[in-house]
Design an enzyme around this catalytic site. Structure first.
Site, PDB file in Angstrom:
ATOM      1  N   SER A 160       0.821  -1.209   0.000  1.00 26.08           N
ATOM      2  CA  SER A 160       0.000   0.000   0.000  1.00 26.08           C
ATOM      3  C   SER A 160       0.855   1.258   0.000  1.00 26.08           C
ATOM      4  O   SER A 160       0.350   2.355  -0.225  1.00 26.08           O
ATOM      5  CB  SER A 160      -0.917   0.010   1.227  1.00 26.08           C
ATOM      6  OG  SER A 160      -0.147   0.093   2.419  1.00 26.08           O
ATOM      7  N   ASP A 178       1.615  -6.958   9.454  1.00 29.22           N
ATOM      8  CA  ASP A 178       2.821  -6.773  10.262  1.00 29.22           C
ATOM      9  C   ASP A 178       2.724  -7.500  11.604  1.00 29.22           C
ATOM     10  O   ASP A 178       3.738  -7.687  12.279  1.00 29.22           O
ATOM     11  CB  ASP A 178       3.085  -5.282  10.508  1.00 29.22           C
ATOM     12  CG  ASP A 178       3.856  -4.633   9.370  1.00 29.22           C
ATOM     13  OD1 ASP A 178       4.283  -5.354   8.451  1.00 29.22           O
ATOM     14  OD2 ASP A 178       4.021  -3.403   9.391  1.00 29.22           O
ATOM     15  N   LYS A 200      15.450  -0.955  14.428  1.00 31.45           N
ATOM     16  CA  LYS A 200      14.741  -0.395  13.268  1.00 31.45           C
ATOM     17  C   LYS A 200      13.495   0.359  13.708  1.00 31.45           C
ATOM     18  O   LYS A 200      13.172   1.413  13.163  1.00 31.45           O
ATOM     19  CB  LYS A 200      14.380  -1.518  12.303  1.00 31.45           C
ATOM     20  CG  LYS A 200      13.694  -1.080  11.018  1.00 31.45           C
ATOM     21  CD  LYS A 200      13.468  -2.286  10.121  1.00 31.45           C
ATOM     22  CE  LYS A 200      12.624  -1.957   8.896  1.00 31.45           C
ATOM     23  NZ  LYS A 200      13.358  -1.128   7.925  1.00 31.45           N
TER      24      LYS A 200
END
Length: 435
Positions: free
Chosen positions: A165, A307, A405
Site C-alpha cells: 500500500s 505486520d 529499526k
C-alpha cells in the site's frame, strides 16, 4: 477472595511512537508552508533515516532536547537542487520520498541497503513515469533510483497495490503538490488501513481528499498547511507486549493507544481475543489480559494487519489447537520473506508448520531450543522474543539488535515488564556494509 486470588496489577507498557505515523507526519510537515511540530515521534533507525533523507533535500528538522517533538520547517513545495538520499533499510523512505522529489525541481539520487534494494519498486515507478516523471533505476526497477525532477502536472492513475500500500500512500501525499492534483484508483489493494491513515493525516495538514464511488480517491491541488500532530504509540510494536500478556496470564496496558486510533494494527487485539485473551479498548488505552489458556482451532485473515501475523505465529505453538493465518502473501516482500522465515524458525524449534503462497498453519507443540534466524528483520526478532519469554531457554536470536529499526529499547522494556525475560547478549552489532 484470598490473597492468592488477588489479581496482579496491570503492567503499563512504554511503547514508542508509530513509525508509520512519524514518517508520514514528517513528510507532510516538510511539504507544508511553515513550521509544524511532530510530537512524540518515534526515534529509531527507520525514522532517523527518513528524517535525514528529508534533511538532504533541504528540509530543516530540529529536535527538542529530549526528542519530545521534531520541529519541521517546510517550504510548501517539492524539494529543489541536487541531493543524494540514503534510505538505509526504510521502505517508507524508498516509497514515499521519490514522488515528493518528483514534484520539485532538481536531481535526486536514492539508494539504500542491500535489503532495501531487493524490495520491489516497479508499480510506484510505473505510476510516476505515467505522470511524466524522468526516472532512471538500477537492475529490476529498484534502487538505486535517480529522479530528474521538473514538477508534476498530475492527472489520473490506476496503481497496482497488490504488493504494498506504500506505493499508493506515497503518490497520495505528493498529490497536493501537483499542478492539477491527482485522481487515483488502487488495484488489488493490500493493507488498506495504512491508506486510511495516510488520508487522515493529509486532511490534518489541510489537504482536500475525496473518496470516490469506484473506490478511488481524488486529491485537489493546493499544498499543505502546518499542523502539530501527536504520534500515537506504535500498534504493531504493541502487539508483542499484548501477546506477552496473553501467554503469561498478566494484564498489559498501553496508554495512548485507544479507541479511534489511526492504526489498523490495533485490530491485533481482536485476534488475541479470538485466542482466549480478555481485551479492553477505551478512549485512553488498550489492555490485554491473559487467561492462562491460549485457544487455537481457528483461521484468521490478517491481510490488513500483516505486520502482526508473525506475533500470532510465534505464540501459536502454545495454543490448544492449530491456527491458520491467511491473506498475507504480500508479507513475502517485506524486510524478508516473512512467511518462509517464520515457518523455518518454527520448524527449527520442532514445531509442525505448513505454509502456502499466502498462508501459514502452526500446530501445537512444545518448543525445543533453537537459534532464530532474524534476517535483519525487527519483527521476526520481536515476535520470537515473546515465545522465548513464554518458554525460557528455548530462543536465541542471531541478531537481537535489529529491533533498533523500530524499537531500540525493546529488550530492556520487555525485561522491565517481565523480569523473567532473558536479555540477549548486547555486545557488538553486525555492520551493514551496504552504505
Amino acid at each position: 477472595m484470598t490473597t492468592a486470588e488477588v489479581p496482579a496489577p496491570a503492567l503499563l507498557a512504554r511503547i514508542p511512537g508509530s513509525k508509520s505515523l512519524t514518517n508520514r507526519a514528517v513528510l507532510l510537515a516538510a511539504a507544508a508552508r511553515g513550521t509544524s511540530r511532530v510530537r512524540a515521534p518515534l526515534v529509531s533507525d527507520d525514522t532517523i533515516a527518513f528524517r535525514d533523507a528529508l534533511t538532504a533535500c533541504g528540509t530543516r528538522v530540529r529536535s527538542s532536547p529530549l526528542a519530545e517533538y521534531w520541529e519541521v520547517t517546510g517550504t510548501g513545495r517539492g524539494p529543489t537542487g541536487r541531493a543524494r538520499l540514503w534510505c538505509a533499510d526504510a521502505g517508507t523512505a524508498a516509497r514515499f520520498l521519490p514522488p515528493y522529489a518528483a514534484t520539485g525541481h532538481g536531481t535526486f539520487l536514492f539508494n539504500g541497503s542491500s535489503q532495501l534494494r531487493a524490495r520491489p519498486q516497479g508499480p510506484l515507478l510505473e505510476a510516476l513515469r505515467g505522470l511524466g516523471a524522468d526516472i532512471e533505476t538500477g537492475p529490476g526497477d529498484g534502487l538505486p533510483l535517480l529522479v530528474r525532477a521538473d514538477g508534476l502536472t498530475g492527472g489520473r492513475l490506476v496503481v497496482d497495490s497488490s504488493l504494498s500500500s506504500q506505493y499508493l500512500s506515497g503518490l497520495l501525499m505528493a498529490a497536493p503538490l501537483m499542478a492539477n492534483g491527482l485522481t487515483v484508483r488502487p488495484e488489488a489493494l493490500v493493507s488498506s488501513p495504512y491508506v486510511a491513515m495516510t488520508v487522515a493525516l493529509m486532511r490534518r495538514f489541510g489537504a482536500t481528499v475525496e473518496e470516490r464511488p469506484d473506490g478511488g480517491l481524488r486529491v485537489e491541488p493546493g499544498g499543505y498547511t502546518p499542523a502539530d500532530p501527536v504520534v500515537e504509540p506504535d500498534a504493531s510494536t504493541a502487539s508483542y507486549v499484548f501477546a506477552a500478556a496473553a501467554v503469561t496470564g498478566r494484564t498489559v496496558t498501553v496508554p495512548g493507544l485507544a479507541a479511534g486510533s489511526l492504526q489498523g494494527d490495533l485490530r491485533f487485539v481482536e485476534v488475541l481475543e479470538k485466542a482466549g485473551a480478555r481485551v479492553s479498548v477505551t478512549a485512553d488505552a488498550t489492555s490485554v489480559t491473559g487467561t492462562g489458556r491460549l485457544r487455537g482451532g481457528f483461521d484468521v485473515d490478517m491481510g490488513e494487519i500483516s505486520d502482526t501475523f508473525m506475533t500470532l505465529a510465534a505464540i501459536a505453538p502454545l495454543a490448544d489447537a492449530p491456527i491458520t493465518v491467511h491473506g498475507i502473501g504480500h508479507a513475502r516482500l517485506k524486510e524478508s520473506d516473512r512467511i518462509a522465515a517464520v515457518a523455518r524458525n518454527l520448524r527449527a524449534c520442532g514445531i509442525d508448520t505448513e505454509q502456502g503462497r499466502d498462508r501459514i498453519t502452526v500446530r501445537p507443540g512444545e518448543p525445543r531450543p533453537a537459534r532464530i534466524a532474524c534476517h535483519r528483520d525487527h519483527r521476526i526478532a520481536m515476535a520470537f522474543s515473546v515465545l522465548g519469554l513464554a518458554r525460557p531457554g528455548t530462543v536465541t536470536l542471531d541478531d537481537p539488535h535489529c529491533v533498533a529499526k523500530t524499537f531500540p529499547g525493546f529488550h530492556e522494556e520487555m525485561r522491565r515488564l517481565f523480569p523473567a525475560y532473558e536479555l540477549p547478549d548486547t555486545a557488538g552489532r553486525a555492520a551493514d556494509g551496504d552504505r
